[in-house]
Write a protein that holds these residues in place. Structure first.
Motif, PDB file in Angstrom:
ATOM      1  N   VAL A  32       0.853  -1.188   0.000  1.00  0.00           N
ATOM      2  CA  VAL A  32       0.000   0.000   0.000  1.00  0.00           C
ATOM      3  C   VAL A  32       0.888   1.236   0.000  1.00  0.00           C
ATOM      4  O   VAL A  32       1.897   1.298   0.702  1.00  0.00           O
ATOM      5  N   ASP A  33       0.523   2.181  -0.839  1.00  0.00           N
ATOM      6  CA  ASP A  33       1.326   3.387  -0.974  1.00  0.00           C
ATOM      7  C   ASP A  33       0.869   4.410   0.070  1.00  0.00           C
ATOM      8  O   ASP A  33      -0.277   4.844   0.070  1.00  0.00           O
ATOM      9  N   ALA A  34       1.796   4.799   0.947  1.00  0.00           N
ATOM     10  CA  ALA A  34       1.417   5.696   2.047  1.00  0.00           C
ATOM     11  C   ALA A  34       1.011   7.081   1.546  1.00  0.00           C
ATOM     12  O   ALA A  34       0.371   7.838   2.279  1.00  0.00           O
ATOM     13  N   SER A  35       1.346   7.417   0.290  1.00  0.00           N
ATOM     14  CA  SER A  35       0.968   8.752  -0.192  1.00  0.00           C
ATOM     15  C   SER A  35      -0.540   8.866  -0.412  1.00  0.00           C
ATOM     16  O   SER A  35      -1.056   9.954  -0.604  1.00  0.00           O
ATOM     17  N   ILE A  36      -1.240   7.735  -0.387  1.00  0.00           N
ATOM     18  CA  ILE A  36      -2.718   7.782  -0.479  1.00  0.00           C
ATOM     19  C   ILE A  36      -3.251   8.659   0.644  1.00  0.00           C
ATOM     20  O   ILE A  36      -4.201   9.421   0.457  1.00  0.00           O
ATOM     21  N   LEU A  37      -2.629   8.541   1.790  1.00  0.00           N
ATOM     22  CA  LEU A  37      -3.095   9.272   2.975  1.00  0.00           C
ATOM     23  C   LEU A  37      -3.139  10.764   2.689  1.00  0.00           C
ATOM     24  O   LEU A  37      -4.117  11.446   2.989  1.00  0.00           O
ATOM     25  N   GLU A  38      -2.085  11.264   2.063  1.00  0.00           N
ATOM     26  CA  GLU A  38      -2.015  12.699   1.778  1.00  0.00           C
ATOM     27  C   GLU A  38      -3.119  13.112   0.806  1.00  0.00           C
ATOM     28  O   GLU A  38      -3.752  14.148   0.972  1.00  0.00           O
ATOM     29  N   ILE A  39      -3.358  12.272  -0.194  1.00  0.00           N
ATOM     30  CA  ILE A  39      -4.397  12.616  -1.184  1.00  0.00           C
ATOM     31  C   ILE A  39      -5.770  12.590  -0.526  1.00  0.00           C
ATOM     32  O   ILE A  39      -6.607  13.459  -0.745  1.00  0.00           O
ATOM     33  N   LEU A  40      -5.986  11.580   0.315  1.00  0.00           N
ATOM     34  CA  LEU A  40      -7.304  11.425   0.937  1.00  0.00           C
ATOM     35  C   LEU A  40      -7.624  12.547   1.920  1.00  0.00           C
ATOM     36  O   LEU A  40      -8.774  12.905   2.110  1.00  0.00           O
ATOM     37  N   THR A  41      -6.593  13.065   2.575  1.00  0.00           N
ATOM     38  CA  THR A  41      -6.850  14.049   3.614  1.00  0.00           C
ATOM     39  C   THR A  41      -6.748  15.478   3.082  1.00  0.00           C
ATOM     40  O   THR A  41      -6.937  16.422   3.823  1.00  0.00           O
ATOM     41  N   HIS A  42      -6.444  15.595   1.807  1.00  0.00           N
ATOM     42  CA  HIS A  42      -6.417  16.919   1.209  1.00  0.00           C
ATOM     43  C   HIS A  42      -7.863  17.399   1.082  1.00  0.00           C
ATOM     44  O   HIS A  42      -8.772  16.597   0.900  1.00  0.00           O
ATOM     45  N   HIS A  43      -8.044  18.732   1.180  1.00  0.00           N
ATOM     46  CA  HIS A  43      -9.424  19.237   1.151  1.00  0.00           C
ATOM     47  C   HIS A  43     -10.136  18.889  -0.152  1.00  0.00           C
ATOM     48  O   HIS A  43     -11.302  18.537  -0.165  1.00  0.00           O
ATOM     49  N   ASN A  44      -9.410  19.034  -1.252  1.00  0.00           N
ATOM     50  CA  ASN A  44     -10.015  18.683  -2.532  1.00  0.00           C
ATOM     51  C   ASN A  44      -9.393  17.390  -3.040  1.00  0.00           C
ATOM     52  O   ASN A  44      -8.241  17.378  -3.459  1.00  0.00           O
ATOM     53  N   ILE A  45     -10.168  16.348  -2.982  1.00  0.00           N
ATOM     54  CA  ILE A  45      -9.658  15.072  -3.481  1.00  0.00           C
ATOM     55  C   ILE A  45      -9.663  15.120  -5.003  1.00  0.00           C
ATOM     56  O   ILE A  45     -10.653  15.512  -5.613  1.00  0.00           O
ATOM     57  N   THR A  46      -8.542  14.770  -5.592  1.00  0.00           N
ATOM     58  CA  THR A  46      -8.457  14.847  -7.051  1.00  0.00           C
ATOM     59  C   THR A  46      -8.460  13.443  -7.646  1.00  0.00           C
ATOM     60  O   THR A  46      -8.384  12.451  -6.933  1.00  0.00           O
ATOM     61  N   GLU A  47      -8.500  13.416  -8.982  1.00  0.00           N
ATOM     62  CA  GLU A  47      -8.543  12.120  -9.659  1.00  0.00           C
ATOM     63  C   GLU A  47      -7.213  11.366  -9.549  1.00  0.00           C
ATOM     64  O   GLU A  47      -7.114  10.231  -9.973  1.00  0.00           O
ATOM     65  N   LYS A  48      -6.205  12.027  -8.994  1.00  0.00           N
ATOM     66  CA  LYS A  48      -4.923  11.340  -8.734  1.00  0.00           C
ATOM     67  C   LYS A  48      -5.157  10.096  -7.889  1.00  0.00           C
ATOM     68  O   LYS A  48      -4.416   9.126  -7.948  1.00  0.00           O
ATOM     69  N   LEU A  49      -6.184  10.191  -7.081  1.00  0.00           N
ATOM     70  CA  LEU A  49      -6.499   9.093  -6.170  1.00  0.00           C
ATOM     71  C   LEU A  49      -6.646   7.776  -6.928  1.00  0.00           C
ATOM     72  O   LEU A  49      -6.235   6.721  -6.447  1.00  0.00           O
ATOM     73  N   TYR A  50      -7.231   7.862  -8.117  1.00  0.00           N
ATOM     74  CA  TYR A  50      -7.495   6.653  -8.904  1.00  0.00           C
ATOM     75  C   TYR A  50      -6.203   5.883  -9.193  1.00  0.00           C
ATOM     76  O   TYR A  50      -6.186   4.650  -9.196  1.00  0.00           O
ATOM     77  N   ASP A  51      -5.101   6.655  -9.433  1.00  0.00           N
ATOM     78  CA  ASP A  51      -3.828   5.993  -9.745  1.00  0.00           C
ATOM     79  C   ASP A  51      -3.384   5.087  -8.598  1.00  0.00           C
ATOM     80  O   ASP A  51      -2.742   4.070  -8.802  1.00  0.00           O
ATOM     81  N   HIS A  52      -3.720   5.495  -7.387  1.00  0.00           N
ATOM     82  CA  HIS A  52      -3.289   4.717  -6.227  1.00  0.00           C
ATOM     83  C   HIS A  52      -4.301   3.639  -5.822  1.00  0.00           C
ATOM     84  O   HIS A  52      -3.927   2.647  -5.227  1.00  0.00           O
ATOM     85  N   THR A  53      -5.562   3.902  -6.119  1.00  0.00           N
ATOM     86  CA  THR A  53      -6.583   3.004  -5.566  1.00  0.00           C
ATOM     87  C   THR A  53      -7.280   2.148  -6.617  1.00  0.00           C
ATOM     88  O   THR A  53      -7.823   1.111  -6.282  1.00  0.00           O
TER      89      THR A  53
END
Lengths: 389, 292
Positions: free
Chosen positions: B206-227
């Motif tokens: 699991v990539d720990a950088s998901i945490l940063e994306i998830l907790t950012h105020h505006n969740i972006t489509e970058k999330l898809y690359d990780h999840t």
């Protein structure tokens, strides 16, 4: 995907994992007998038996890249109500209004790989046929580049493990590897400690960040604690330096808030005053394990880092006591260093990489008017070292 | 059987009965939980009394009383790890400290590849069992809440065609996610959802950088690359929809745990006019019910 049945209340001795006692980091045989969980839980077998072949049930809408499953007719006709649209048992459909990225297909990847393989094969065939190879592309033995082996440097890099303690090095490496390979379960208080370590590194580095913006002719002393507030007591050799400093740091957004108080009430026209600033730490806790290091070793490493940076170093007031982190004890040091800003910055970099678990609770630094230039800067750090009991 | 999902802030329950060999939901509901459900709470003096009060509250809210409970718990009570190899005991000592690791009981459950390890503190689970017993309940099963969410997704959605997909539990306290690669559970992450989020547990791939994306105020489509495609559910209900940031993306599916479940006339009345986020609150409790 497999249905899972987990029940921690089940008293099944076989399911309890007991790693062999010999599995200790110090023992070389630790990895020779990997532990194999025995029939885990009976419930798991049931779950496995009932594993659902999802491929069989859904009807796939290939254009949308999602899955739609029709409910059995008898269920539709049943006199029971459902709160959902029973007719759609979907993949990732219907969740939002945006466009749906298609799921990556394994088959298309395989086709691409196959095509790439065929292209490579064709090229290899052509290049081995002399009649097909253009003249400028022909290689003979004189034009074949020779890859030279790199000669290892005679000056090995500084190692965190003393050379004579090879066993300790192996153990450390094995623990590191195991920590990287295996899952990490970190209690919240340890994670908070890691976050504090990251923030204290940021705290120390801020001294060097802020000092880069001092105009010449400004004498200062710096005080920072874990509260996120910073205090800069300053004396200026001429009027206007305070304002210049204020403008520089605020332009670079180095503080959330910064207030100036002059001692004589003349504000920017004053020659003595104090800045009180606050900032929000942006440091993130790093990955990896928490190291434990004895007080003596920690001071040795600190001394080594100071020596490497060419600065003097004294330590005092080491108080050891119970830590809030279970299983650890805490020692608080007051460490003082003398050197130029550049030397201290070099030292800080080395110091922060010491493989020990420590936080810096206070940073004090400065040069007063009474110091004759170029007297070295004095930097005092209050450090809490956490050591495994 | 009463299926219960306990989380800090909210407890949802589903009560079912067997009819013609099928499980039919006859009642469902939720009660607020004001307990912190962390270690300091369970080691406090009045923990038992407060837990008993919670179970009494539960009993009063039920229209169809049941005595046997299957209970799912949050990651503040249970800890999990997804590993390829068994976690040796010395590793527990190293990570958790001797005192703490000696208190815990550890069980491993085989996965298709590797295994899931679950740690629990018998003091805490015994306290919960005792509180239930004092209120006339018998707890038959305790399971991690996220496992029930996995089972819900398994029974409802066709996931086998994705190289990668993720199940995310969105919580005000301890959000968790599990990542599946080629339909095999391969990673787990849990973090404290504070102003500056802290990663609490991370294991497997699991990539720990998901945490940063998830907790950012505006969740972006970058999330898809990780999840990859994301199956989301909530276990808390603030004034605004907590899953709103996810809804704007087409690759997010709010889990509807009621899909495929038979619900009796009386049970269905409480779901009238509920949003998809509100329906997802029962993901863990309804995940107990086998609808295959």
């Amino acid at each position: 995907m497999k249905k899972m049945d987990v029940n921690i209340l089940e008293k099944d001795e076989d399911a309890d994992v007991k790693a062999p006692e010999s599995e200790s980091p110090a023992e070389e045989t630790a990895e020779e007998e990997p532990f194999v969980p025995q029939e885990a839980l009976p419930m798991m077998d049931e779950g496995e038996a009932g594993k659902k072949e999802l491929k069989d049930t859904p009807t796939r809408d290939t254009e949308r890249g999602c899955t739609i499953e029709e409910m059995p007719a008898d269920q539709e006709e049943a006199g029971t109500n459902s709160v959902v649209d029973k007719e759609k048992k979907a993949g990732t459909g219907g969740g939002g209004s945006g466009s749906k990225p298609p799921a990556k297909k394994k088959s298309s990847r395989n086709i691409i790989l196959l095509l790439l393989f065929l292209v490579v094969l064709a090229l290899a065939f052509l290049l081995t046929q002399p009649e097909y190879v253009p003249g400028f592309f022909k290689l003979d033995k004189d034009t074949v580049p020779v890859v030279e082996k790199t000669v290892p440097s005679d000056t090995p890099e500084f190692s965190i493990v003393p050379a004579e303690d090879e066993k300790a090095g192996e153990t450390l490496a094995r623990i590191q590897k195991a920590m990287d390979d295996q899952g990490k379960v970190v209690p919240e208080n340890i994670q908070i400690l890691k976050q504090q370590m990251a923030e204290s590194a940021e705290r120390l580095n801020r001294l060097f960040l802020l000092s880069r913006h001092f105009p010449s002719g400004l004498f200062w002393s710096y005080y920072s604690t874990s509260s996120g507030f910073e205090l800069l007591e300053m004396k200026a050799s001429e009027v206007g330096l305070f304002e210049e400093y204020f403008n520089r740091v605020m332009k670079n957004k180095l503080f959330d808030t910064l207030e100036f108080f002059s001692y004589d009430g003349k504000y920017w026209d004053s020659l003595e005053g104090v800045f009180v600033g606050s900032y929000t730490p942006s440091a993130k806790a790093g990955k990896g394990p928490l190291y434990t290091m004895s007080v003596e070793d920690f001071l040795d490493y600190t001394g080594y880092a100071a020596q490497k940076a060419g600065i003097n170093f004294t330590d005092r007031n080491a108080n050891t006591g119970k830590s809030v982190i279970p299983g650890t004890r805490q020692t608080v040091f007051e460490l003082t260093f003398y050197g130029t800003v550049n030397q201290l910055a070099d030292f800080a970099e080395e110091f922060l990489s010491i493989p020990a678990t420590f936080t810096i609770t206070k940073v004090l630094a400065g040069r007063r008017l009474s110091d004759s230039y170029p007297d070295p800067l004095k930097l005092t750090l209050f450090v809490s070292l956490y050591e495994k009991e | 059987m009463l299926y219960l999902s306990l989380n800090p802030g909210l407890c949802t329950y589903v009560s079912s009965t067997e009819k013609d060999g099928n499980q039919v939901v006859e009642d469902a509901g939720k009660i607020p939980v004001s307990l912190d459900l962390n270690r300091s709470f369970f080691y406090g003096k009045d923990a038992l009394a407060q837990l008993i009060s919670l179970f009494k509250n539960l009993k009063e809210s039920q229209n169809f009383p049941q005595h046997e409970i299957s209970l799912s718990l949050p990651p503040s009570i249970l800890m999990y790890a997804v590993n390829e190899e068994p976690v040796p005991d010395w590793m527990d000592t190293l990570r958790l400290g001797k005192d703490y690791s000696e208190k815990l009981e550890k069980k491993a459950y085989p996965l298709e590849k590797g295994q899931l390890t679950v740690w629990h503190d018998p003091h805490i689970t015994d306290l919960i069992l005792k509180a239930a017993e004092n209120t006339g309940y018998i707890i038959k099963k305790i399971t991690p809440g996220i496992i029930n969410a996995i089972n819900s997704v398994y029974m409802i959605y066709a996931t086998d065609d994705y190289d990668k997909f993720t199940i995310l539990k969105w919580d005000a306290h301890y959000p968790e996610l599990v990542i599946f690669r080629n339909d095999v559970l391969s990673g787990y992450l849990c973090f404290a959802n504070h102003e500056s989020p802290c990663m609490l547990q991370s294991s497997g791939d699991v990539d720990a950088s998901i945490l940063e994306i998830l907790t950012h105020h505006n969740i972006t489509e970058k999330l898809y690359d990780h999840t990859g495609p994301l199956f989301v559910y909530s276990v808390f209900e603030p004034d605004s929809d907590p899953l709103q940031p996810f809804k704007k993306f087409g690759f997010c599916e709010i889990i509807n745990p009621w899909t495929g479940l038979e619900v009796s006339q009386s049970g269905s009345s409480m779901f009238t006019d509920l949003t998809d986020t509100a329906l997802s609150l029962w993901t863990e409790s309804a995940g107990f019910i086998n609808r295959e």
